[in-house]
Design a protein around this motif. Structure first.
Motif, short mmCIF file in Angstrom:
data_model
loop_
_atom_site.label_atom_id
_atom_site.label_comp_id
_atom_site.label_asym_id
_atom_site.label_seq_id
_atom_site.Cartn_x
_atom_site.Cartn_y
_atom_site.Cartn_z
N ARG A 30 10.65 -3.17 16.83
CA ARG A 30 9.61 -2.12 16.79
C ARG A 30 9.89 -1.14 15.66
O ARG A 30 11.05 -0.83 15.35
N ASN A 31 8.84 -0.64 15.06
CA ASN A 31 8.92 0.40 14.01
C ASN A 31 9.87 0.00 12.89
O ASN A 31 10.61 0.85 12.39
N PHE A 32 9.86 -1.23 12.51
CA PHE A 32 10.76 -1.68 11.44
C PHE A 32 10.31 -1.08 10.11
O PHE A 32 11.11 -0.60 9.32
N PHE A 33 9.01 -1.17 9.86
CA PHE A 33 8.41 -0.48 8.72
C PHE A 33 7.71 0.76 9.25
O PHE A 33 7.46 0.87 10.46
N THR A 34 7.35 1.68 8.36
CA THR A 34 6.58 2.82 8.83
C THR A 34 5.10 2.42 8.82
O THR A 34 4.68 1.59 7.99
N PRO A 35 4.31 3.02 9.69
CA PRO A 35 2.87 2.71 9.68
C PRO A 35 2.26 3.00 8.30
O PRO A 35 1.35 2.30 7.86
N GLU A 36 2.81 4.00 7.60
CA GLU A 36 2.28 4.36 6.27
C GLU A 36 2.52 3.23 5.26
O GLU A 36 1.66 2.93 4.43
N GLU A 37 3.69 2.62 5.32
CA GLU A 37 3.98 1.51 4.39
C GLU A 37 3.01 0.36 4.61
O GLU A 37 2.54 -0.27 3.66
N ILE A 38 2.74 0.09 5.86
CA ILE A 38 1.84 -1.03 6.19
C ILE A 38 0.41 -0.67 5.81
O ILE A 38 -0.33 -1.49 5.24
N LYS A 39 0.03 0.57 6.11
CA LYS A 39 -1.35 0.98 5.80
C LYS A 39 -1.62 0.91 4.30
O LYS A 39 -2.71 0.53 3.86
N ALA A 40 -0.61 1.26 3.50
CA ALA A 40 -0.80 1.24 2.04
C ALA A 40 -1.15 -0.19 1.57
O ALA A 40 -2.04 -0.38 0.72
N ILE A 41 -0.49 -1.18 2.15
CA ILE A 41 -0.78 -2.57 1.76
C ILE A 41 -2.14 -3.00 2.30
O ILE A 41 -2.94 -3.64 1.60
#
Ligand SMILES: O=C(O)CCC(=O)C(=O)O
Length: 284
Positions: A30-41
């Motif tokens: 869980r929460n390995f990446f930040t939601p912001e990192e994923i949202k940017a992609i």
């Protein structure tokens, strides 16, 4: 609705991640990446599609308006299938996606589950599953299969699967068969780029996974898995990274096999293009 149980996992700490992974053949972090990192992609990928949606439909669409964007995707798919497929391939070449795939956190987590020398098995994938974006069911809802057959890499090779949007059961989150990795390679029949397992599988042992943007699922390439059923009108956006362990003995002994075919087509796709003046204009 598929007859599978919802995952009931305990929080995983560094110490037990390897034993849980070895036992089940998969692990959710869980929460390995930040939601912001994923949202940017995710934002960037939608932006790439938006260029071609505008060219094809002759109108700009608002990528942040989900209904408008998805309607644009469905219309683009109908109007120019080739460009749609090409755009789907382009988003797999986003620098941001590749950068994420080489992140140090990934190397560390893979080493913690025993991949001593993680090496990229194939370029990252991005999927946008929807029955409205598929000419047949296998293109939006993959049947049970193992990824090892496609990659034929190290015996401890893995897939890192993660959603670009919160992905629950209704959106067709992935389903895995715990422990199936230890049974080795199943018989499979060809379905284009994957091989579907034909033999009887214990239906009630499949586990339905639900991941939020930022969570990752790591599974052995021998773990049997399949798409859930997306019962929503929405697109299920996901990405996958695949890794081998360079120093796994059989991988070394088999001469580092790499079965993915990636080569240029010998024909000009647009005969007569470009004219000399079109090239000159670029460098003026
Ligand atoms: O996301 C899916 O539904 C299928 C993905 C998959 O099977 C894979 O990455 O091997």
């Amino acid at each position: 609705m598929d007859n599978v149980s919802l995952t009931n996992e305990a929080p995983v700490t560094g110490a037990d991640i390897k034993s849980q992974y070895f036992k089940d053949g998969y692990i959710v972090v869980r929460n390995f990446f930040t939601p912001e990192e994923i949202k940017a992609i995710f934002d960037e990928a939608r932006g790439v599609f938006a260029y071609q949606i505008e060219r094809t439909l002759g109108r700009k669409i608002d990528v942040d308006n989900q209904d408008e964007f998805e309607a644009g995707m469905y219309e683009f798919f109908q109007k120019d299938f080739d460009a749609f497929v090409n755009t789907g391939k382009q988003v797999q070449h986003l620098v941001s996606l590749h950068r994420l795939g080489t992140d140090d956190r990934i190397t560390k987590v893979l080493q913690s589950i025993g991949l001593e020398y993680p090496i990229i098995a194939v370029r990252p994938a991005m999927m946008f599953n929807s029955r409205n974006l598929a000419k047949k069911q296998d293109y939006w809802k993959l049947g049970a299969h193992q990824d090892w057959r496609g990659g034929q890499g190290s015996l401890d090779s893995i897939v890192m699967w993660f959603p670009l949007v919160d992905c629950d059961t209704a959106l067709g989150g992935l389903q895995v068969l715990p422990g199936s990795h230890k049974r080795g390679l199943f018989e499979g029949s060809d379905v284009d780029y994957i091989s579907s397992i034909q033999e009887e599988l214990p239906e009630d042992e499949f586990v339905q996974l639900e991941l939020k943007a930022g969570d990752i699922l790591i599974f052995s390439t021998f773990t049997v898995h399949r798409s859930g059923t997306n019962v929503t009108p929405h697109i299920r956006w996901t990405s996958q990274f695949r890794f081998n362990n360079l120093v796994e003995k059989t991988f070394v002994d088999r001469g580092f096999p790499l079965p993915y075919i990636y080569k240029p087509t010998p024909e000009l796709l647009f005969p007569g293009f470009p004219k000399q003046e079109e090239v000159e204009a670029v460098f003026k």
